[in-house]
Design a protein around this motif. Structure first.
Motif, PDB file in Angstrom:
ATOM      1  N   ASP A 100       0.810  -1.222   0.000  1.00 44.02           N
ATOM      2  CA  ASP A 100       0.000   0.000   0.000  1.00 44.02           C
ATOM      3  C   ASP A 100       0.840   1.267   0.000  1.00 44.02           C
ATOM      4  O   ASP A 100       0.372   2.326  -0.448  1.00 44.02           O
ATOM      5  N   SER A 108      -1.701  -0.167  -8.288  1.00 44.47           N
ATOM      6  CA  SER A 108      -2.694  -1.114  -7.798  1.00 44.47           C
ATOM      7  C   SER A 108      -4.046  -0.438  -7.690  1.00 44.47           C
ATOM      8  O   SER A 108      -4.151   0.688  -7.192  1.00 44.47           O
ATOM      9  N   GLN A 109      -5.077  -1.126  -8.175  1.00 44.89           N
ATOM     10  CA  GLN A 109      -6.436  -0.596  -8.120  1.00 44.89           C
ATOM     11  C   GLN A 109      -7.374  -1.740  -7.763  1.00 44.89           C
ATOM     12  O   GLN A 109      -7.493  -2.713  -8.505  1.00 44.89           O
ATOM     13  N   ASP A 110      -8.010  -1.618  -6.616  1.00 45.93           N
ATOM     14  CA  ASP A 110      -8.902  -2.666  -6.119  1.00 45.93           C
ATOM     15  C   ASP A 110      -8.200  -4.015  -6.057  1.00 45.93           C
ATOM     16  O   ASP A 110      -8.776  -5.070  -6.378  1.00 45.93           O
ATOM     17  N   GLY A 111      -6.931  -3.977  -5.644  1.00 42.95           N
ATOM     18  CA  GLY A 111      -6.183  -5.211  -5.480  1.00 42.95           C
ATOM     19  C   GLY A 111      -5.664  -5.817  -6.757  1.00 42.95           C
ATOM     20  O   GLY A 111      -5.086  -6.912  -6.734  1.00 42.95           O
ATOM     21  N   GLU A 112      -5.827  -5.142  -7.879  1.00 47.15           N
ATOM     22  CA  GLU A 112      -5.387  -5.653  -9.179  1.00 47.15           C
ATOM     23  C   GLU A 112      -4.296  -4.763  -9.766  1.00 47.15           C
ATOM     24  O   GLU A 112      -4.262  -3.554  -9.515  1.00 47.15           O
TER      25      GLU A 112
END
Length: 357
Positions: free
Chosen positions: A64, A100-104
């Protein structure tokens, strides 16, 4: 302690942007530095780049504290990102990055590789403490003999070795001989450098250019050391290259591993390697075979050992004839740190002692 050292440094400089780069062997340190940076200044932007980041490793995207991952060459990408930060634009529009966006994992458009390497300015050594990098073991496995730094003269490689990185692409781009010599001259005259570790992926791909660089070094009268930590492609070496390399000051040039082939069968075997029965291996061609053997110079201090590439190109060009021998170490005088036993293809030997002084 890495965390304490990073915290002390960042607390002192209070940066708005923190850049981290490194190899996969340093992967654990990316997250440590990123988290410390965010703790010191939650509003700073943390960018990661370099060889490990260019693998698009999932760990970097799951951290993060990392804002953006710079893929492959980062010179122009970094400039474009900083411009977006300064003018309030959308950094996600910059080509050559991931986040990273929404865990992807999400990526912007790929960035075109830099074609004119001469257009890049030399690194600003005035803000780099070269002294901090001396007297340490390097990628040659030996401490440098003299004050040293690394040097790129080209980027990329046109071979398709399945195990190798693609950070600089699968095509070759060269700096001009004049541009390389100009940077070396600056480093010698202004920074006191006396040893260069050339870290091209395949310095000897263009033999004429490589020899031209060696010849210019000799013409300049520089008494320097040269090492090739990434190795040299063994199956395209010849005696002319080795003589020129040694005359210019080359003392370490291990043959690089090669596993490329034009054979569909061998390509399949590389993807699914079988167990190897060495008793049935095809013997190497004898040194007397025309066009296959490379004889290194027999001048004092020049050492070599046979090194055979098990998967070499199926149709080598006439301009770069293959060979079965390649230099293990070339030296005008052996490293003063080389008093140790070496195992080379099952043979033990002790390197000769260096000259006094």
């Amino acid at each position: 302690d890495l965390e304490d050292a990073v915290a002390a440094y960042l607390a002192d400089v209070q940066p708005d942007v923190v850049g981290v780069r490194g190899f996969t062997s340093q992967a654990d340190e990316f997250g440590v530095i990123a988290r410390v940076a965010k703790r010191i200044n939650p509003g700073c932007q943390v960018l990661v780049g370099g060889p490990h980041a260019s693998t698009k490793c999932a760990d970097l995207f799951h951290e993060d504290a990392i804002d953006f991952v710079i893929i492959n060459e980062g010179e122009q990408t970094l400039i474009d990102l900083l411009a977006k930060f300064l003018d309030g634009g959308d950094p996600h529009e910059v080509p050559g990055i991931g986040w990273s966006q929404d865990g992807e994992k999400v990526f912007s458009a790929p960035r075109t590789l830099i074609q004119n390497l001469d257009a890049l300015p030399f690194p600003d050594y005035s803000i780099l403490n070269l002294d901090a990098y001396q007297n340490r073991h390097t990628m040659t496995c030996f401490p440098p003999r003299e004050r040293f730094t690394s040097l790129f003269t080209s980027r990329g490689c046109h071979y398709q070795c399945s195990f190798c990185h693609e950070g600089f692409g699968k095509s070759l781009r060269y700096r001009s001989v004049e541009n390389v010599i100009a940077e070396m001259r600056y480093l010698i005259e202004e920074q006191g450098v006396r040893e260069f570790h050339i870290i091209d992926d395949i310095f000897n791909a263009d033999r004429k250019r490589s020899i031209a660089i060696f010849d210019r070094i000799v013409a300049e009268g520089w008494d320097i050391g040269i090492a090739f930590p990434n190795g040299l492609r063994g199956d395209i070496l010849n005696e002319e290259f080795i003589v020129a390399a040694r005359a210019a000051g080359t003392y370490a040039a291990p043959p690089a591993p090669t596993r490329t082939t034009s054979s569909p069968t061998n390509t399949r075997l590389l993807s699914n390697p079988p167990s190897v029965d060495t008793s049935s291996a095809r013997p190497a061609q004898p040194p007397s075979s025309p066009g296959r053997a490379l004889r290194t110079p027999t001048a004092p201090g020049c050492e070599s050992t046979p090194r055979i590439s098990p998967f070499s190109p199926g149709s080598p060009s006439d301009a770069n004839p293959p060979c079965t021998d390649a230099p293990r170490q070339l030296s005008r005088y052996p490293s003063r740190h080389a008093h140790r036993r070496h195992r080379i293809h099952g043979l033990h030997r002790r390197l000769p002692r260096p000259r006094p002084g």
